[in-house]
Design a protein around this motif. Sequence first.
Motif, PDB file in Angstrom:
ATOM      1  N   LYS A 122       0.904  -1.891  -0.064  1.00 39.06           N
ATOM      2  CA  LYS A 122      -0.220   0.259  -0.291  1.00 39.06           C
ATOM      3  C   LYS A 122       0.909   1.508   0.071  1.00 39.06           C
ATOM      4  N   HIS A 123       0.698   2.252  -0.952  1.00 38.89           N
ATOM      5  CA  HIS A 123       1.622   3.385  -0.691  1.00 38.89           C
ATOM      6  C   HIS A 123       1.099   4.183   0.555  1.00 38.89           C
ATOM      7  N   ASP A 124       0.355   4.490   0.979  1.00 45.43           N
ATOM      8  CA  ASP A 124       0.164   5.434   2.218  1.00 45.43           C
ATOM      9  C   ASP A 124      -0.425   4.391   3.161  1.00 45.43           C
ATOM     10  N   GLU A 125      -0.823   4.864   4.354  1.00 45.41           N
ATOM     11  CA  GLU A 125      -0.938   4.584   5.600  1.00 45.41           C
ATOM     12  C   GLU A 125      -2.460   4.356   5.625  1.00 45.41           C
ATOM     13  N   ASN A 126      -3.153   5.484   5.170  1.00 48.83           N
ATOM     14  CA  ASN A 126      -4.369   5.560   5.097  1.00 48.83           C
ATOM     15  C   ASN A 126      -4.589   4.522   3.752  1.00 48.83           C
ATOM     16  N   TYR A 127      -4.633   4.653   2.655  1.00 44.57           N
ATOM     17  CA  TYR A 127      -5.314   3.521   2.263  1.00 44.57           C
ATOM     18  C   TYR A 127      -5.080   1.874   2.015  1.00 44.57           C
ATOM     19  N   MET A 128      -6.159   1.061   1.144  1.00 40.62           N
ATOM     20  CA  MET A 128      -5.956  -0.352   1.258  1.00 40.62           C
ATOM     21  C   MET A 128      -6.905  -0.585   0.201  1.00 40.62           C
ATOM     22  N   PRO A 129      -6.738  -1.124  -0.295  1.00 39.99           N
ATOM     23  CA  PRO A 129      -7.355  -1.607  -2.092  1.00 39.99           C
ATOM     24  C   PRO A 129      -8.728  -1.976  -1.991  1.00 39.99           C
ATOM     25  N   SER A 130      -9.581  -1.491  -1.584  1.00 34.59           N
ATOM     26  CA  SER A 130     -10.446  -1.303  -1.496  1.00 34.59           C
ATOM     27  C   SER A 130     -11.312  -3.557  -1.036  1.00 34.59           C
ATOM     28  N   GLU A 131     -11.104  -4.380  -2.241  1.00 30.86           N
ATOM     29  CA  GLU A 131     -11.517  -5.778  -2.174  1.00 30.86           C
ATOM     30  C   GLU A 131     -10.185  -5.733  -1.033  1.00 30.86           C
ATOM     31  N   ALA A 132      -9.053  -5.937  -0.320  1.00 28.87           N
ATOM     32  CA  ALA A 132      -8.454  -6.328   0.510  1.00 28.87           C
ATOM     33  C   ALA A 132      -9.212  -5.699   1.710  1.00 28.87           C
ATOM     34  N   GLN A 133      -9.946  -4.410   1.374  1.00 30.24           N
ATOM     35  CA  GLN A 133     -10.257  -3.882   3.024  1.00 30.24           C
ATOM     36  C   GLN A 133     -11.767  -5.141   3.375  1.00 30.24           C
ATOM     37  N   GLU A 134     -12.337  -4.735   2.169  1.00 26.95           N
ATOM     38  CA  GLU A 134     -13.916  -5.996   2.635  1.00 26.95           C
ATOM     39  C   GLU A 134     -13.724  -7.292   3.117  1.00 26.95           C
ATOM     40  N   ALA A 135     -12.197  -8.065   2.680  1.00 31.50           N
ATOM     41  CA  ALA A 135     -12.445  -9.378   2.966  1.00 31.50           C
ATOM     42  C   ALA A 135     -11.821  -8.765   4.190  1.00 31.50           C
ATOM     43  N   ILE A 136     -11.123  -8.134   4.811  1.00 37.04           N
ATOM     44  CA  ILE A 136     -10.133  -7.992   6.050  1.00 37.04           C
ATOM     45  C   ILE A 136     -11.530  -8.266   6.607  1.00 37.04           C
ATOM     46  N   ASP A 137     -12.195  -7.218   6.999  1.00 35.31           N
ATOM     47  CA  ASP A 137     -13.703  -6.786   7.220  1.00 35.31           C
ATOM     48  C   ASP A 137     -14.556  -8.117   7.473  1.00 35.31           C
ATOM     49  N   ARG A 138     -14.607  -8.752   5.948  1.00 32.56           N
ATOM     50  CA  ARG A 138     -15.511  -9.980   6.504  1.00 32.56           C
ATOM     51  C   ARG A 138     -15.223 -11.438   7.199  1.00 32.56           C
ATOM     52  N   ALA A 139     -13.804 -11.598   7.207  1.00 33.29           N
ATOM     53  CA  ALA A 139     -13.227 -12.127   7.807  1.00 33.29           C
ATOM     54  C   ALA A 139     -13.493 -11.477   9.421  1.00 33.29           C
ATOM     55  N   LYS A 140     -13.333 -10.774   9.061  1.00 39.35           N
ATOM     56  CA  LYS A 140     -13.083 -10.395  11.214  1.00 39.35           C
ATOM     57  C   LYS A 140     -14.937 -10.915  11.459  1.00 39.35           C
ATOM     58  N   ALA A 141     -15.619 -10.312  10.744  1.00 43.12           N
ATOM     59  CA  ALA A 141     -16.996 -10.292  10.879  1.00 43.12           C
ATOM     60  C   ALA A 141     -17.667 -12.118  11.231  1.00 43.12           C
ATOM     61  N   THR A 142     -16.537 -13.145  10.100  1.00 48.72           N
ATOM     62  CA  THR A 142     -16.955 -14.425  10.620  1.00 48.72           C
ATOM     63  C   THR A 142     -16.327 -14.718  11.944  1.00 48.72           C
ATOM     64  N   ALA A 143     -15.335 -13.890  11.859  1.00 51.83           N
ATOM     65  CA  ALA A 143     -14.599 -14.902  13.423  1.00 51.83           C
ATOM     66  C   ALA A 143     -15.060 -14.576  14.513  1.00 51.83           C
ATOM     67  N   ALA A 144     -15.960 -13.576  14.182  1.00 53.91           N
ATOM     68  CA  ALA A 144     -16.645 -12.748  15.625  1.00 53.91           C
ATOM     69  C   ALA A 144     -17.585 -13.857  15.925  1.00 53.91           C
ATOM     70  N   HIS A 145     -18.236 -13.942  14.585  1.00 55.76           N
ATOM     71  CA  HIS A 145     -19.897 -14.309  14.430  1.00 55.76           C
ATOM     72  C   HIS A 145     -19.577 -16.380  15.144  1.00 55.76           C
ATOM     73  N   SER A 146     -18.519 -16.482  14.364  1.00 51.62           N
ATOM     74  CA  SER A 146     -18.056 -18.184  15.292  1.00 51.62           C
ATOM     75  C   SER A 146     -17.659 -18.465  16.251  1.00 51.62           C
ATOM     76  N   THR A 147     -17.028 -16.929  17.200  1.00 47.81           N
ATOM     77  CA  THR A 147     -16.536 -16.998  18.662  1.00 47.81           C
ATOM     78  C   THR A 147     -17.928 -16.406  19.176  1.00 47.81           C
ATOM     79  N   LYS A 148     -19.050 -16.588  19.010  1.00 56.61           N
ATOM     80  CA  LYS A 148     -19.796 -16.381  20.208  1.00 56.61           C
ATOM     81  C   LYS A 148     -21.196 -17.738  20.232  1.00 56.61           C
ATOM     82  N   PRO A 149     -20.969 -18.053  21.390  1.00 61.14           N
ATOM     83  CA  PRO A 149     -22.061 -19.675  21.743  1.00 61.14           C
ATOM     84  C   PRO A 149     -22.997 -19.517  21.099  1.00 61.14           C
TER      85      PRO A 149
END
Length: 149
Positions: A122-149
């Motif tokens: 990435k070219h600066d600390e505020n930029y991330m490709p939209s696809e990468a950001q969406e993928a990280i957000d999805r992964a975090k949501a999936t991890a949070a969803h799977s750890t809830k009882p």
Amino acid sequence: MKARHKRFLWIGAAVALLAIAVTLVLGAFNDNLVFFKTPTEVAEGLVPKGRNFRVGGMVEKGSIQRAADGLTVSFVLTDTVKSIPITYKGALPDLFKDGKGAVAQGKLDESGKFIASEVLAKHDENYMPSEAQEAIDRAKATAAHSTKP
């Protein structure tokens, strides 16, 4: 040969040439099409076999290892859920660092290690490709969803 038959012959030849041109263009487009995948998708086997694709995420802290030849670099990309080992031979971008976003283009070898032909940072600390950001957000949501009882 009648004029009418000649006209049909010319129209048929034009249609055949157009079909050949469309086939060549679509073939070239398909050969150059590169899919973007996350480390989770790679770990689950949802990647094109024998084709180049891009994998993006964050470089795991402490995972960058340089070989004795000075050009070969191994590192691990993660989307905070799964990680994938990457091997790259060449000069890395100046902004490539631990804990920063990166995208690698290449293909999987037989052992499941990703062999990169290109690495982008990435070219600066505020930029991330939209696809990468969406993928990280999805992964975090999936991890949070799977750890809830």
